[in-house]
Design a protein around this motif. Structure first.
Motif, short mmCIF file in Angstrom:
data_model
loop_
_atom_site.label_atom_id
_atom_site.label_comp_id
_atom_site.label_asym_id
_atom_site.label_seq_id
_atom_site.Cartn_x
_atom_site.Cartn_y
_atom_site.Cartn_z
N GLY A 1 0.81 -1.21 0.00
CA GLY A 1 0.00 0.00 0.00
C GLY A 1 0.84 1.26 0.00
O GLY A 1 2.06 1.21 -0.07
N THR B 1 -9.61 -2.03 -3.03
CA THR B 1 -8.78 -0.91 -2.59
C THR B 1 -9.50 -0.18 -1.45
O THR B 1 -10.68 0.14 -1.57
N LYS C 1 -4.34 -2.43 -0.96
CA LYS C 1 -5.06 -3.34 -1.86
C LYS C 1 -5.16 -4.68 -1.15
O LYS C 1 -4.16 -5.30 -0.80
#
Lengths: 153, 153
Positions: free
Chosen positions: B90, B126, B145
């Motif tokens: 991320g 997401t 994610k």
């Protein structure tokens, strides 16, 4: 604990392409489970048997544990910056799991240097830090932007 | 410990815009120093007096400690996903320091959903997770994610 101040690098000492290698950290199942119990209590980080039936196929460290170990390796000599390692954030990926018998080290490379326009006494250094296991496989890639002071005049 | 499986959400249950709020975590100086001693031994995370003369102007939690607390809040009910919270990485930022007397909670929002093309039994979701202190100020923003399974047929 922190890097030897005599060897700590200021903004003026850094160039794109400079690379640093940390010491090694030996992980084990007990460390993985203790971190997980405190911060990421999910079966695949807590219990060998339960982990077998998951996407990980066996006990794996929390990604945040890998990140925390990476920081320890950077702070304790793996990235000897004047003023310490101060980041405003970064991009993080975990290409493969960290396992109980892994020995981790971090290889960092300076990929960008931008003097601060508002604060002439410092700059922002972009560093790509790859955390690798004993087979040289990346278990984490962190691209971070660090605040690094200029050498005092 | 993990979310109640009866309430855990599968890919099919999620929509862009769905939001979740975690419970609260009360921080203190002892927790900050203990995490720092283990993973981020720098003066501004370890010692009140030493921290005063630094960029932080006082004791502050390691960003990785804020990240770890955030994960605990998400895993213990703040983001009730079937299969747990499994991220491939991320983007992380720390807009302001986390302080010893902070009470943190996490507000998460689904910002994207992409069914996997190679693995029809799952998708990538997401999520933007903002970790806020007791004044509602963001101390961390994490865009991650996550791998989320479809509901079994």
């Amino acid at each position: 604990m922190s890097a030897n101040p005599a060897k700590a690098l200021h903004l003026d000492d850094l160039a794109v392409g400079d690379a640093f290698t940390s010491a090694e950290h030996a992980l084990d199942a007990q460390q993985i489970k203790a971190f997980a119990a405190a911060f990421d209590p999910q079966p695949f980080h807590l219990d060998d048997e339960a982990a077998k039936g998951t996407l990980f196929g066996g006990l794996a460290a929390s990604g945040w544990h890998t990140a925390a170990i990476t920081m320890r390796l950077l702070v304790t000599g793996g990235m000897p910056l004047a003023g310490g390692i101060i980041g405003a954030g970064g991009e993080l990926s975990w290409p493969r799991p960290t396992r109980p018998d892994d020995r981790l080290h971090v290889v960092s490379e300076v990929t960008g240097i931008a003097p601060s326009r508002s604060r002439p006494d410092r700059g922002i250094v972009t560093v790509r830090s790859e955390t690798r296991n004993q087979r040289g496989e990346a278990v984490q890639v962190l691209v971070s932007k660090l605040v690094v002071p200029r050498r005092p005049a």
